[in-house]
Scaffold this motif. Structure first.
Motif, mmCIF file in Angstrom:
data_model
loop_
_atom_site.group_PDB
_atom_site.id
_atom_site.type_symbol
_atom_site.label_atom_id
_atom_site.label_comp_id
_atom_site.label_asym_id
_atom_site.label_seq_id
_atom_site.Cartn_x
_atom_site.Cartn_y
_atom_site.Cartn_z
ATOM 1 N N TYR A 31 0.900 -1.186 0.005
ATOM 2 C CA TYR A 31 0.202 0.015 -0.101
ATOM 3 C C TYR A 31 0.849 1.019 -0.033
ATOM 4 O O TYR A 31 1.791 1.143 0.586
ATOM 5 N N ALA A 32 0.483 2.191 -0.725
ATOM 6 C CA ALA A 32 1.035 3.596 -0.529
ATOM 7 C C ALA A 32 0.471 4.180 0.777
ATOM 8 O O ALA A 32 -0.876 3.971 0.959
ATOM 9 N N LEU A 33 1.225 4.828 1.493
ATOM 10 C CA LEU A 33 0.689 5.432 2.712
ATOM 11 C C LEU A 33 0.814 6.837 2.623
ATOM 12 O O LEU A 33 1.875 7.359 2.163
ATOM 13 N N ALA A 34 -0.063 7.736 3.292
ATOM 14 C CA ALA A 34 -0.171 9.012 3.063
ATOM 15 C C ALA A 34 -0.816 9.737 4.320
ATOM 16 O O ALA A 34 -1.580 9.318 5.168
ATOM 17 N N TRP A 35 -0.138 10.988 4.729
ATOM 18 C CA TRP A 35 -0.897 11.828 5.579
ATOM 19 C C TRP A 35 -1.701 12.893 4.798
ATOM 20 O O TRP A 35 -1.003 13.366 3.825
ATOM 21 N N LEU A 36 -2.755 13.197 5.379
ATOM 22 C CA LEU A 36 -3.768 14.147 4.401
ATOM 23 C C LEU A 36 -4.198 15.095 5.593
ATOM 24 O O LEU A 36 -4.364 14.528 6.751
ATOM 25 N N ARG A 37 -4.652 16.173 5.023
ATOM 26 C CA ARG A 37 -5.150 17.210 6.328
ATOM 27 C C ARG A 37 -6.493 17.878 5.881
ATOM 28 O O ARG A 37 -6.470 17.905 4.667
ATOM 29 N N GLN A 38 -7.309 18.397 6.637
ATOM 30 C CA GLN A 38 -8.571 19.131 6.182
ATOM 31 C C GLN A 38 -8.767 20.057 7.376
ATOM 32 O O GLN A 38 -8.644 19.750 8.542
ATOM 33 N N VAL A 39 -9.142 21.326 6.779
ATOM 34 C CA VAL A 39 -9.705 22.235 7.465
ATOM 35 C C VAL A 39 -11.033 22.560 7.457
ATOM 36 O O VAL A 39 -11.444 22.307 6.162
ATOM 37 N N PRO A 40 -11.927 23.003 8.209
ATOM 38 C CA PRO A 40 -13.304 23.204 7.781
ATOM 39 C C PRO A 40 -13.559 24.029 6.675
ATOM 40 O O PRO A 40 -12.888 25.031 6.509
ATOM 41 N N GLY A 41 -14.403 23.581 5.660
ATOM 42 C CA GLY A 41 -14.843 24.423 4.670
ATOM 43 C C GLY A 41 -13.798 24.131 3.347
ATOM 44 O O GLY A 41 -14.050 24.667 2.316
ATOM 45 N N LYS A 42 -12.856 23.364 3.524
ATOM 46 C CA LYS A 42 -11.771 23.213 2.518
ATOM 47 C C LYS A 42 -11.925 21.662 2.267
ATOM 48 O O LYS A 42 -12.005 20.806 3.106
ATOM 49 N N LYS A 43 -11.416 21.368 1.070
ATOM 50 C CA LYS A 43 -11.108 19.796 0.637
ATOM 51 C C LYS A 43 -9.786 19.422 1.453
ATOM 52 O O LYS A 43 -9.145 19.769 1.618
#
Length: 123
Positions: A31-43
């Motif tokens: 598997y590729a592993l990743a960190w993603l992030r999100q703030v309210p109102g944004k993708k």
């Protein structure tokens, strides 16, 4: 495949945090592993991704030279070392896995997700 993150918290600008993600249920070797992030109102956006082999990690431009992603396939873990944190790094951070082993840059391609951990950077 289950993913569980830890290590979020609050820190002042310039500080450091280390996020960890432990996988269970299936080995993460392919598997590729990743960190993603999100703030309210944004993708949700990909912060860093590391392919199955562990080489050539990729980073979003704004975190290059500040964040370091690494993985340990033997321990089924993913880590994100975040240094020189900025207020704009404040977000909910997710660990994610993608079948096929290669990074692809878009949140929609990830098959498995953790529950997310909050990172808050404030003076």
């Amino acid at each position: 495949l289950q993913l569980v993150e830890s290590g979020g918290g609050s820190v002042q600008p310039g500080g450091s945090l280390r996020l960890s993600c432990v996988a269970s249920g299936l080995p993460v070797d392919y598997y590729a592993l990743a960190w993603l992030r999100q703030v309210p109102g944004k993708k949700r956006e990909e912060v860093a991704c590391i392919k199955f082999s562990g080489d050539a990690p990729r980073y979003m431009e704004s975190v290059k030279d500040r964040f370091t992603v690494s993985r340990n396939n033997g321990k089924d873990t993913l880590t994100l070392q975040m240094d020189s944190l900025k207020v704009e790094d404040t977000a909910l951070y997710y660990c994610a896995a993608r079948r096929g082993g290669l990074c692809a840059g878009d949140a929609s391609v990830y098959n498995y997700w953790g529950q997310g951990v909050q990172v808050t950077v404030s003076p």
